[in-house]
Scaffold this active site. Sequence first.
Site, short mmCIF file in Angstrom:
data_model
loop_
_atom_site.label_atom_id
_atom_site.label_comp_id
_atom_site.label_asym_id
_atom_site.label_seq_id
_atom_site.Cartn_x
_atom_site.Cartn_y
_atom_site.Cartn_z
N ASP A 1 -3.51 -31.93 14.03
CA ASP A 1 -3.76 -31.35 12.71
C ASP A 1 -5.21 -30.95 12.49
O ASP A 1 -5.50 -29.96 11.83
CB ASP A 1 -3.31 -32.31 11.61
CG ASP A 1 -1.81 -32.26 11.37
OD1 ASP A 1 -1.18 -31.29 11.83
OD2 ASP A 1 -1.27 -33.18 10.74
N ARG B 1 0.31 -26.42 8.20
CA ARG B 1 -1.15 -26.57 8.18
C ARG B 1 -1.91 -25.28 7.88
O ARG B 1 -2.88 -25.30 7.11
CB ARG B 1 -1.64 -27.21 9.48
CG ARG B 1 -1.10 -28.61 9.75
CD ARG B 1 -1.02 -29.43 8.50
NE ARG B 1 -0.66 -30.82 8.76
CZ ARG B 1 0.04 -31.57 7.94
NH1 ARG B 1 0.50 -31.04 6.81
NH2 ARG B 1 0.31 -32.82 8.21
N ASP C 1 -5.57 -43.00 2.28
CA ASP C 1 -6.58 -42.42 3.18
C ASP C 1 -7.41 -41.34 2.50
O ASP C 1 -8.64 -41.36 2.56
CB ASP C 1 -5.91 -41.84 4.43
CG ASP C 1 -5.40 -42.91 5.37
OD1 ASP C 1 -5.44 -44.10 4.99
OD2 ASP C 1 -4.95 -42.58 6.48
N SER D 1 3.81 -43.77 10.56
CA SER D 1 3.28 -42.79 9.61
C SER D 1 4.31 -41.70 9.38
O SER D 1 5.15 -41.44 10.25
CB SER D 1 1.98 -42.18 10.13
OG SER D 1 2.23 -41.42 11.30
#
Length: 400
Positions: free
Chosen positions: A121, A92, A12, A173
């Site tokens: 996110d 994050r 990605d 994922s």
Amino acid sequence: MKIVLAYSGGLDTSIILKWLKETYRAEVIAFTADIGQGEEVEEAREKALRTGASKAIALDLKEEFVRDFVFPMMRAGAVYEGYYLLGTSIARPLIAKHLVRIAEEEGAEAIAHGATGKGNDQVRFELTAYALKPDIKVIAPWREWSFQGRKEMIAYAEAHGIPVPVTQEKPYSMDANLLHISYEGGVLEDPWAEPPKGMFRMTQDPEEAPDAPEYVEVEFFEGDPVAVNGERLSPAALLQRLNEIGGRHGVGRVDIVENRFVGMKSRGVYETPGGTILYHARRAVESLTLDREVLHQRDMLSPKYAELVYYGFWYAPEREALQAYFDHVARSVTGVARLKLYKGNVYVVGRKAPKSLYRQDLVSFDEAGGYDQKDAEGFIKIQALRLRVRALVEREGHGA
């Protein structure tokens, strides 16, 4: 234009790198953060350069991650919606902090990330970015590009010479760091479906874990863990050690449906072996060292703190104000907890502290310890006063 991209090395973000160059006619600098995800960071850096990055920066942030983000969060006793120990959420703001810093150092006009437009996110990355640099431009390709599905993305990758893994794609994922691994999507979207048995990476299947329990001692000093089984370790090394110990006993698996900040519910499956051990160990020491009212007050405020971390408000004034409170409370949390790990379970079997508020002479049935049991009668009557008044009023009302 110059853009700094949060780059993982996966398909990605490799596609995003090429897409940014084409769409924005930009120079792209790739930034990869090593926060203990277990992937080869140097390989990601080299792949970024092959894919077209003008520069690729890889930083080992494991110690900073645990010391400055995980441990402060743990001092607050933060758990989101009763189960989630916030492993993805807390990573994050660290990544976004360094994205912004690198953008400033490199003279970049924008940063970019690979978070989708449906998840949390994107919010976490961008709230941090705007808090640290209000005029920063943030590019979120998933909210801009026209790809309709995986097949189109793979076709784009092949057309641009981006290597596509030949192995079959996982039916879910995964996101990993030193605190946990999360699994979402794919076969896990059905909340009734049991997770695939071979999915888990950090923990042994509890049913196949050792038949003998293992004991572990965790020492705390002024709120932070500092040693495991008497060995003093750095923050990252300590968490890694507990991951290994807890992992072999199947500790720390959680399967939940949680409420995302963007409004939808999602299912997440998490492995947090070391974090789970630390959670129970901390509460064991706190039970000795924290005053009752302080402990209860802390537990009332912890869910709000957890919510702020989950939503992405790490650099918000309300989170910082709460942190000051939790840090003050944690200063008295010095002591040792002994735990027994057995087939996915964590049992607290001992705790001690140099400034323990637990007085054995006060609770003993064999010693008075300065406590006169006759005093309890007056205490109970005072506590019962409002209850008795309420009952009398209700009785008089019925009589009328």
